[in-house]
Scaffold this active site. Structure first.
Site, PDB file in Angstrom:
ATOM      1  N   CYS A  63     -74.489  18.664  12.510  1.00  0.00           N
ATOM      2  CA  CYS A  63     -75.917  18.590  12.815  1.00  0.00           C
ATOM      3  C   CYS A  63     -76.128  18.015  14.215  1.00  0.00           C
ATOM      4  CB  CYS A  63     -76.646  17.731  11.780  1.00  0.00           C
ATOM      5  SG  CYS A  63     -76.861  18.551  10.187  1.00  0.00           S
ATOM      6  N   HIS A  64     -76.980  18.682  14.999  1.00  0.00           N
ATOM      7  CA  HIS A  64     -77.243  18.236  16.367  1.00  0.00           C
ATOM      8  C   HIS A  64     -78.267  17.093  16.374  1.00  0.00           C
ATOM      9  CE1 HIS A  64     -75.722  22.337  16.950  1.00  0.00           C
ATOM     10  NE2 HIS A  64     -75.378  21.963  18.172  1.00  0.00           N
ATOM     11  N   GLU A  99     -82.212  18.362   7.935  1.00  0.00           N
ATOM     12  CA  GLU A  99     -82.892  17.066   8.067  1.00  0.00           C
ATOM     13  C   GLU A  99     -83.924  16.884   6.955  1.00  0.00           C
ATOM     14  OE1 GLU A  99     -80.908  17.770  11.837  1.00  0.00           O
ATOM     15  OE2 GLU A  99     -82.081  19.050  10.508  1.00  0.00           O
ATOM     16  N   ASP A 113     -82.473   4.086  -7.182  1.00  0.00           N
ATOM     17  CA  ASP A 113     -81.967   2.719  -7.038  1.00  0.00           C
ATOM     18  C   ASP A 113     -83.007   1.690  -7.458  1.00  0.00           C
ATOM     19  OD1 ASP A 113     -80.042   0.703  -6.019  1.00  0.00           O
ATOM     20  OD2 ASP A 113     -81.622   0.348  -4.539  1.00  0.00           O
TER      21      ASP A 113
END
Length: 301
Positions: A63-64, A99, A113
């Site tokens: 990923c850039h 993303e 969580d």
């Protein structure tokens, strides 16, 4: 990492989804009433999702890194499921699908969580891409199967047999890569009258003419001057795009006098003479410039 230096910036938008399923209504009530021991689930999970989007290239090797210009996170509760929708926007050379999906998954994980102390039956479900916009998929290429292109190389030296034509061959190769049929590459001297005659001669058979050479500042560089009087309409936006694209890659691109326009229904481009210059110029405006043929026919954008 994939090379994206040849691409141009466009608006890129991606929306992804993740679903968190709890096992009892009391968990939903605790989220809504903000009584979960670890804090406000929606606010803290949103913060985690924002970090997840920003840190995607740090965790996924291909990923850039890119400027993230917007991230929006929405929640929708349906019975015992929480639907997370995360949208990412950027103006860049590559998309933001990963993303968006990474951010949505981090939101879901943070919820897990925070909620696991009060609910042992939580599940994360259906992380997927909902939509994306930008790049090739949003701007489909015009059908070029009926196009015939002519290539003209303007060079005193090459026309005299001194040196080898590289730019004309590269133009032919690039156009054929778009499935455009290309006539023979014609080599002529840097002569105003000869350039005009050659353009008018091949215009009878061609829908596209690409000229290389003669766009600089030397006394013999007269290709733009020869072409401009022949044009019916000038496409200044395409000229600006060529120069801006080149300027991002080397400082001397500002000296090029590339010209783009139409003669009737024929599209004509006058590009630099260097092999690097013509490749970058074609990369700058194609395949999107093919859209001009629809407009020339009177069709709507």
């Amino acid at each position: 990492m994939v090379d994206i230096t040849h691409k141009s910036n466009t608006l890129r938008i991606a929306t992804a989804q993740a679903i968190v399923k709890v096992s009892k209504q009391s968990t939903i009530d605790a989220i809504n009433n903000k009584t979960v021991p670890k804090g406000d689930v929606f606010s803290m999970s949103k913060a985690a999702g924002l970090l997840g989007v920003k840190k995607t290239p740090e965790l996924l090797p291909d990923c850039h890194p890119m400027p993230i210009e917007f991230t929006g996170i929405e929640y929708l509760i349906k019975d015992l499921t929480i639907h997370i929708k995360l949208t990412v926007k950027t103006i860049y050379k590559t998309g933001v699908e990963v993303e968006a999906m990474h951010g949505a998954s981090i939101v879901a994980l943070n919820m897990y969580d925070m909620l696991k102390p009060i609910d042992k039956g939580i599940e994360i479900q259906t992380i997927k891409l909902l939509s994306k916009k930008g790049g090739k998929s949003s701007y489909p290429m015009h059908d070029v199967s009926s196009l015939l292109a002519g290539v003209i190389v303007c060079s005193d030296t090459i026309s005299q047999g001194i040196g080898e034509d590289k730019s004309g061959k590269l133009i032919k190769e690039k156009l054929e890569g778009y499935q455009v049929k290309v006539n023979e590459v014609t080599i002529i001297p840097d002569d105003f009258d000869i350039i005009q005659k050659q353009i008018l001669s091949i215009k009878k058979d061609c829908n596209l003419i690409v000229i290389t050479g003669g766009t600089g500042l030397s006394p013999r560089d007269t290709t733009p001057e020869a072409l401009l009087p022949l044009l019916d309409k000038r496409i200044i936006g395409a000229e600006e795009t060529i120069r801006r694209y080149g300027q991002d890659r080397m400082p001397y691109a500002m000296l090029s006098r590339s010209v783009v326009g139409t003669i009737g229904s024929c599209l004509v481009l006058s590009l630099p003479g260097s092999s690097k210059g013509v490749v970058e110029s074609i990369d700058a405006v194609f395949p999107h410039l093919f859209h001009s043929y629809k407009v020339l026919k009177g069709e709507r954008h």
